[in-house]
Design an enzyme around this catalytic site. Structure first.
Site, PDB file in Angstrom:
ATOM      1  N   GLU A 137       0.848  -1.196   0.000  1.00  0.00           N
ATOM      2  CA  GLU A 137       0.000   0.000   0.000  1.00  0.00           C
ATOM      3  C   GLU A 137       0.879   1.241   0.000  1.00  0.00           C
ATOM      4  OE1 GLU A 137      -3.478   0.370   2.790  1.00  0.00           O
ATOM      5  OE2 GLU A 137      -2.237   1.984   3.612  1.00  0.00           O
ATOM      6  N   THR A 191      -4.152   4.724  -0.999  1.00  0.00           N
ATOM      7  CA  THR A 191      -5.081   5.226   0.008  1.00  0.00           C
ATOM      8  C   THR A 191      -5.839   6.458  -0.483  1.00  0.00           C
ATOM      9  OG1 THR A 191      -3.368   6.580   1.046  1.00  0.00           O
ATOM     10  CG2 THR A 191      -3.665   4.359   1.889  1.00  0.00           C
ATOM     11  N   TYR A 192      -6.989   6.689   0.132  1.00  0.00           N
ATOM     12  CA  TYR A 192      -7.767   7.907  -0.138  1.00  0.00           C
ATOM     13  C   TYR A 192      -7.913   8.664   1.177  1.00  0.00           C
ATOM     14  CZ  TYR A 192     -11.198  11.071  -2.100  1.00  0.00           C
ATOM     15  OH  TYR A 192     -11.831  12.195  -2.560  1.00  0.00           O
ATOM     16  N   ALA A 207     -11.591  39.898   6.353  1.00  0.00           N
ATOM     17  CA  ALA A 207     -11.182  41.256   6.707  1.00  0.00           C
ATOM     18  C   ALA A 207     -11.942  41.773   7.927  1.00  0.00           C
ATOM     19  CB  ALA A 207     -11.393  42.202   5.519  1.00  0.00           C
ATOM     20  N   ARG A 259     -15.103   2.394   5.652  1.00  0.00           N
ATOM     21  CA  ARG A 259     -15.857   3.522   6.201  1.00  0.00           C
ATOM     22  C   ARG A 259     -14.997   4.760   6.235  1.00  0.00           C
ATOM     23  NH1 ARG A 259     -17.040   4.453  12.425  1.00  0.00           N
ATOM     24  NH2 ARG A 259     -14.915   5.206  12.133  1.00  0.00           N
ATOM     25  N   GLY A 260     -13.750   4.614   6.690  1.00  0.00           N
ATOM     26  CA  GLY A 260     -12.848   5.749   6.830  1.00  0.00           C
ATOM     27  C   GLY A 260     -12.926   6.352   8.218  1.00  0.00           C
ATOM     28  N   TYR A 311     -10.028  -6.424  11.368  1.00  0.00           N
ATOM     29  CA  TYR A 311      -9.157  -6.105  12.499  1.00  0.00           C
ATOM     30  C   TYR A 311      -8.999  -7.339  13.383  1.00  0.00           C
ATOM     31  CZ  TYR A 311     -10.388  -1.538  10.738  1.00  0.00           C
ATOM     32  OH  TYR A 311     -10.568  -0.468   9.901  1.00  0.00           O
ATOM     33  N   LYS A 358       7.437   4.343   1.836  1.00  0.00           N
ATOM     34  CA  LYS A 358       8.874   4.194   2.087  1.00  0.00           C
ATOM     35  C   LYS A 358       9.200   2.717   1.888  1.00  0.00           C
ATOM     36  CE  LYS A 358       9.030   8.031   5.364  1.00  0.00           C
ATOM     37  NZ  LYS A 358       9.324   8.464   6.754  1.00  0.00           N
TER      38      LYS A 358
END
Length: 316
Positions: free
Chosen positions: A18, A49-50, A61, A124-125, A178, A304
């Site tokens: 990823e 990724t998004y 002002a 879901r994010g 998960y 990386k």
């Protein structure tokens, strides 16, 4: 080519990873430079990724403020197209609920379809910064299983508002899981019931959150099979790289940092030594997972590649 087709045709464990889109204004050259070294291991696909919008306050002002929407890492769709064109490799864009209406999601998916992208990881994010919980955009999805259902419907040729027959899309739908449970779930059992909802809604494969103890993955797979979840489950790995990650990874991702790994890392005099410990730990994780016959090893690179390259050179 669909992820499930890659898995079905593979004679051994696949390699994938990823990446993050560059920060706004940065060149794609640096990103490609981090990908180039990993191409020698013939990755089957690359996730992109998004990142949902952030908000900044811009002073007027008269002393009042405007709330301005901005994205720090735009470009997911364009990067996927660039990867498929440049490397002739399948790119997997992340598709999230947060920040999208259902109509915007439909348009996003049509763009992907036109580009010949056949895979999407549906999430879901995260909640918007400053919010205590996830709040969907008005007219958007609140849960990942709803988003999966929309993508699945488009694969059947069903659009939101069009009454004419439409050409179906052909997305292979991935979802997240998960092994140590999502931090918002009351229990792992509850979290797995939500995962079953995503699979029942049309998910074709699962990618796990990172873990450092393989037993969590093996136990998780066993629980999935017992719940009649039989899609491929791809383990996600991230090598430890810095002293700070000993604390920040468990805090952010709500996962266990094994005592043996933490102990070895704390003996190190600097981050370079810690990175080597992380590489060696991930190599051992990978060997055990490959021996167990996992469909792929999926690495979270954070764009990386040096640690992942060192690991892959010993595994693939």
């Amino acid at each position: 080519m669909k992820i499930t087709e890659h898995i079905a045709s593979a004679k051994s464990t696949l390699f994938s990873f990823e990446i993050l889109p560059p920060l706004k204004g940065a060149s794609i050259k640096e990103l490609l430079g981090s990908i180039d070294p990993l191409m020698e291991f013939n990755p089957s696909f690359i996730d992109v990724t998004y990142h949902r919008e952030d908000y900044v306050l811009k002073k007027r002002a008269d002393g009042s403020y405007d709330r301005i929407s901005t994205k720090k890492r735009p470009g997911t769709v364009a990067i996927c197209a660039a990867l498929q064109n440049h490397y002739k490799i399948d790119a997997v864009p992340h598709l999230i609920c947060g920040g999208f209406t259902k109509e915007e999601t439909e348009d996003f998916l049509i763009d992907l379809h036109y580009l010949g992208i056949e895979n999407a990881l549906v999430l879901r994010g995260d909640q918007e910064k400053g919010e205590e919980r996830f709040i969907p955009k008005p007219g958007g999805h609140a849960y990942a299983n709803e988003l999966v259902a929309q993508v699945h419907a488009m694969n059947q040729g069903i659009l939101l508002h069009e009454e004419t027959e439409s050409l179906p899309t052909n997305f292979c739908i991935g979802v997240a899981a998960y092994p140590e449970k999502h931090f918002e779930a009351v229990s792992l059992e509850e979290d797995m019931r939500y995962l079953k909802q995503k699979v029942d809604a049309g998910a074709d494969y699962i990618v796990t959150q990172m873990f450092f103890n393989n037993q969590h993955y093996f136990d998780f797979v066993d629980k999935c099979r017992a719940m009649d979840i039989h899609v491929p489950i791809i383990p996600g790995l991230k090598p430890l790289a810095t002293a700070r990650q000993l604390d920040i990874l468990p805090e952010i991702f709500h996962l266990e940092m094994p005592e043996a790994l933490a102990t070895e890392a704390k003996k190190c005099a600097n981050n370079a030594a810690i990175k080597q410990v992380g590489i060696e730990w991930a190599v051992q994780q990978g060997k055990e997972l490959i021996q167990a016959g996992v469909p792929a090893l999926h690495f979270y690179t954070m764009s990386k590649s040096d640690s992942v390259h060192a690991i892959a050179s010993q595994l693939f």
